[in-house]
Structure formats: structure tokens, C-alpha cells
Design an enzyme around this catalytic site. Sequence first.
Site, mmCIF file in Angstrom:
data_model
loop_
_atom_site.group_PDB
_atom_site.id
_atom_site.type_symbol
_atom_site.label_atom_id
_atom_site.label_comp_id
_atom_site.label_asym_id
_atom_site.label_seq_id
_atom_site.Cartn_x
_atom_site.Cartn_y
_atom_site.Cartn_z
ATOM 1 N N HIS A 72 0.852 -1.197 0.000
ATOM 2 C CA HIS A 72 0.000 0.000 0.000
ATOM 3 C C HIS A 72 0.886 1.244 0.000
ATOM 4 O O HIS A 72 2.044 1.203 0.412
ATOM 5 C CB HIS A 72 -0.906 0.007 1.221
ATOM 6 C CG HIS A 72 -1.931 -1.079 1.211
ATOM 7 N ND1 HIS A 72 -3.035 -1.053 2.033
ATOM 8 C CD2 HIS A 72 -2.050 -2.226 0.499
ATOM 9 C CE1 HIS A 72 -3.774 -2.121 1.828
ATOM 10 N NE2 HIS A 72 -3.195 -2.864 0.896
ATOM 11 N N GLU A 74 0.970 3.952 1.844
ATOM 12 C CA GLU A 74 1.509 4.379 3.138
ATOM 13 C C GLU A 74 2.622 3.459 3.618
ATOM 14 O O GLU A 74 3.653 3.938 4.108
ATOM 15 C CB GLU A 74 0.390 4.432 4.199
ATOM 16 C CG GLU A 74 -0.721 5.402 3.860
ATOM 17 C CD GLU A 74 -1.877 4.772 3.094
ATOM 18 O OE1 GLU A 74 -2.980 5.336 3.143
ATOM 19 O OE2 GLU A 74 -1.696 3.708 2.453
ATOM 20 N N CYS A 103 -5.800 2.301 5.747
ATOM 21 C CA CYS A 103 -6.436 1.080 6.221
ATOM 22 C C CYS A 103 -5.825 0.692 7.569
ATOM 23 O O CYS A 103 -4.899 1.339 8.063
ATOM 24 C CB CYS A 103 -6.256 -0.043 5.201
ATOM 25 S SG CYS A 103 -4.555 -0.679 5.103
ATOM 26 N N CYS A 106 -2.033 0.015 7.282
ATOM 27 C CA CYS A 106 -1.264 1.248 7.098
ATOM 28 C C CYS A 106 -1.274 2.099 8.357
ATOM 29 O O CYS A 106 -0.262 2.717 8.705
ATOM 30 C CB CYS A 106 -1.793 2.018 5.898
ATOM 31 S SG CYS A 106 -1.498 1.146 4.343
#
Length: 176
Positions: A72, A74, A103, A106
Site C-alpha cells: 500500500h 503508506e 487502512c 497502514c
Amino acid sequence: MSPIPPLDNPAFPAEVALDERDGRYLRKAIVWSHLGRRQGNRPFGAVIVSASGQVLAEAYCNSSESGDVTGHAETNAVRALAGQGLAREVLAEATIYSSGEPCVMCAGAIFWSNIGRVVFGIDAERLRIFRGERGDQRDAELSCRDVFAASPHPIECIGPALIDEAGAAHVGAWKT
């Protein structure tokens, strides 16, 4: 094509206004989300900025091209901090700008990195409209704010912001 859910829908979090600096860096994260989408990934971007305004890391979600489900935006940005020799105190004063609400995974990476401030674009509730009901596109329905609230150190969280701009990369990007 999925429209961006209306800003005035009371079921969704209200959009917050940003100052010039936060708007500039959030827009930079949004640019990364479009790049990630052009590369065949989910449209998310992130930028980490020090208190003095130095960009420390930039990334997009690369999970489709890398095959790494943890890729992801992040987490990729947090990984890019490795080896920079940044003190935890520097990161406590840093801000991560994310094109979408982080999320649970993250949010955990943000917590463990000691980043003290988060500014995000489109919220998880609106993102769920784009994702639809397919099982392979659903997320854990836990706000990043819930993760940050469990932190022993403060993590300021600002968002959603620039919702239309942040949501534009998602229009037509998710499988129906």
C-alpha cells in the site's frame, strides 16, 4: 463509472478544510495515486513530510505490479524511510499525506514509524462505494482513527479533505 458520493450526504464524514501547506502535500499524494493507477495498481498515493517541509518519502500502491499485498502507498512510504537515519523525534513531528484514509495495516505502520500526524483525502466510507461488495475488494471496517486512539503516543488525524480531487482516481478503477 462510479460517481463520487455526494459531499452533503449525512451518512458520510464531513469534508474538512486544509491550509495551503496541507493542501499542497495532499495534492502531491493524489498525483501519486494517479501514477499508481496508470501502473495498473489500486489508486493510492502517500507523501511523508518533515515539520520543516522536507519531503522524506513518496510512494504509490504497487501491490498489483509487485504481487505484495502489503504494498500500500503508506506502507511503501514508511519503508522508504528505512536507512535515512531519522530520529523518532523527527518522525513524531512529521506528517503523512495519504490520498485515501489509511487502512488498518497502514495505520499500524504509521503508528510503528512514530509519525505524529496524518492528513488524508477520500474517507473509507466513500471508498467502499467505489469498491462495491466483492469480497476481494472489501476492507476491514475499522477507522484509522480507532487504531490511532489506541496509541500510547498522540497521532493527529485530519480528513477527509479534497474529497473530489482524491476520489477522481477511483472513478472507474474498481472491478464491479
